[in-house]
Scaffold this active site. Sequence first.
Site, PDB file in Angstrom:
ATOM      1  N   HIS A 136      -9.174  13.542   3.020  1.00 50.33           N
ATOM      2  CA  HIS A 136      -7.815  13.993   3.327  1.00 50.33           C
ATOM      3  C   HIS A 136      -7.861  15.245   4.215  1.00 50.33           C
ATOM      4  CE1 HIS A 136      -6.636  12.100  -0.774  1.00 50.33           C
ATOM      5  NE2 HIS A 136      -6.098  11.354   0.158  1.00 50.33           N
ATOM      6  N   LYS A 171       3.791   5.407 -11.313  1.00 46.88           N
ATOM      7  CA  LYS A 171       2.342   5.664 -11.346  1.00 46.88           C
ATOM      8  C   LYS A 171       2.042   6.733 -12.377  1.00 46.88           C
ATOM      9  CE  LYS A 171       0.616   4.616  -6.673  1.00 46.88           C
ATOM     10  NZ  LYS A 171       0.025   5.234  -5.479  1.00 46.88           N
ATOM     11  N   ARG A 174      -9.324   4.261   6.742  1.00 44.04           N
ATOM     12  CA  ARG A 174     -10.759   4.314   6.431  1.00 44.04           C
ATOM     13  C   ARG A 174     -11.485   3.060   6.878  1.00 44.04           C
ATOM     14  NH1 ARG A 174      -9.500   5.846   0.398  1.00 44.04           N
ATOM     15  NH2 ARG A 174      -8.052   4.231   0.980  1.00 44.04           N
ATOM     16  N   SER A 224      -9.614   9.071  -3.727  1.00 45.28           N
ATOM     17  CA  SER A 224      -9.350   9.872  -4.936  1.00 45.28           C
ATOM     18  C   SER A 224      -9.773   9.092  -6.178  1.00 45.28           C
ATOM     19  CB  SER A 224      -7.867  10.219  -5.024  1.00 45.28           C
ATOM     20  OG  SER A 224      -7.475  10.985  -3.927  1.00 45.28           O
TER      21      SER A 224
HETATM   22  O1  PNS Z   1      -2.172   8.168  -1.080  1.00 44.03           O
HETATM   23  P1  PNS Z   1      -1.396   6.880  -1.184  1.00 44.03           P
HETATM   24  O2  PNS Z   1      -1.113   6.526  -2.633  1.00 44.03           O
HETATM   25  O3  PNS Z   1      -2.042   5.753  -0.416  1.00 44.03           O
HETATM   26  O4  PNS Z   1       0.033   7.149  -0.475  1.00 44.03           O
HETATM   27  C1  PNS Z   1       1.034   6.169  -0.425  1.00 44.03           C
HETATM   28  C2  PNS Z   1       2.372   6.824  -0.048  1.00 44.03           C
HETATM   29  C3  PNS Z   1       2.699   7.916  -1.005  1.00 44.03           C
HETATM   30  C4  PNS Z   1       2.269   7.404   1.350  1.00 44.03           C
HETATM   31  C5  PNS Z   1       3.492   5.742  -0.088  1.00 44.03           C
HETATM   32  O5  PNS Z   1       3.473   5.120  -1.329  1.00 44.03           O
HETATM   33  C6  PNS Z   1       4.869   6.328   0.190  1.00 44.03           C
HETATM   34  O6  PNS Z   1       5.217   6.609   1.310  1.00 44.03           O
HETATM   35  N1  PNS Z   1       5.660   6.522  -0.878  1.00 44.03           N
HETATM   36  C7  PNS Z   1       6.997   7.058  -0.788  1.00 44.03           C
HETATM   37  C8  PNS Z   1       8.044   5.991  -1.129  1.00 44.03           C
HETATM   38  C9  PNS Z   1       8.337   5.149   0.085  1.00 44.03           C
HETATM   39  O7  PNS Z   1       8.791   5.611   1.112  1.00 44.03           O
HETATM   40  N2  PNS Z   1       8.065   3.845  -0.044  1.00 44.03           N
HETATM   41  C10 PNS Z   1       8.262   2.875   1.022  1.00 44.03           C
HETATM   42  C11 PNS Z   1       7.022   2.784   1.871  1.00 44.03           C
HETATM   43  S1  PNS Z   1       7.087   1.318   2.820  1.00 44.03           S
END
Ligand code: PNS
Length: 170
Positions: A17, A41, A90, A128
């Site tokens: 990150h 989550k 990645r 993570s």
């Molecule tokens: O580190 P991660 O878990 O891969 O991050 C995923 C994240 C937090 C970027 C994604 O789940 C997100 O944007 N969540 C916010 C809710 C949202 O906007 N959902 C619609 C995405 S299409």
Amino acid sequence: MSKAICPGSFDPITLGHVDIIERAAKTFDEVVVAVAINETKQPLFDREARVRMIREACAHLKNVSADSFCGLMVDYAEAQGARVIVKGLRAVSDFESELQMALMNRNLNANVETLFVMTSAEHSFLSSRIVKEIAGFGGDVSKLVPPNVVPVLLKKLGRGKGGCPADANE
Ligand code: PNS
């Protein structure tokens, strides 16, 4: 002034990150690293701990701040006055879900663009989830997470090498 959001779960922040955030910080005037709060989550670290670890790990980057948000990413970006979301890629395995999210985000708000940064090769295996698994079994995570995260992880998960039941390997 250009402003970008680096969103994620950051449970916890890893060196992968930090690599992406450093590169975003070179590209944009201002970068907000945003912890997404998802009630469905069960993170290991609470919101405050995750934001604190990001702040400490990014203290050397003067144009980077840390925050958290609940709700849609594109709504948060708009409220922040940011038109760009920066995400790390990645491996090919990341691509499908990231493409889906980027397309959906554009569908929700065409003013917010998602930019992908290819991770550095040395971080391509890092997540993570894997860091928590290694720490839980007493492995060395000092080359995987920023120095400030190591003691926090050990305090939460560190059971030493005896993280398995006595008869587990019989
Ligand atoms: O580190 P991660 O878990 O891969 O991050 C995923 C994240 C937090 C970027 C994604 O789940 C997100 O944007 N969540 C916010 C809710 C949202 O906007 N959902 C619609 C995405 S299409």
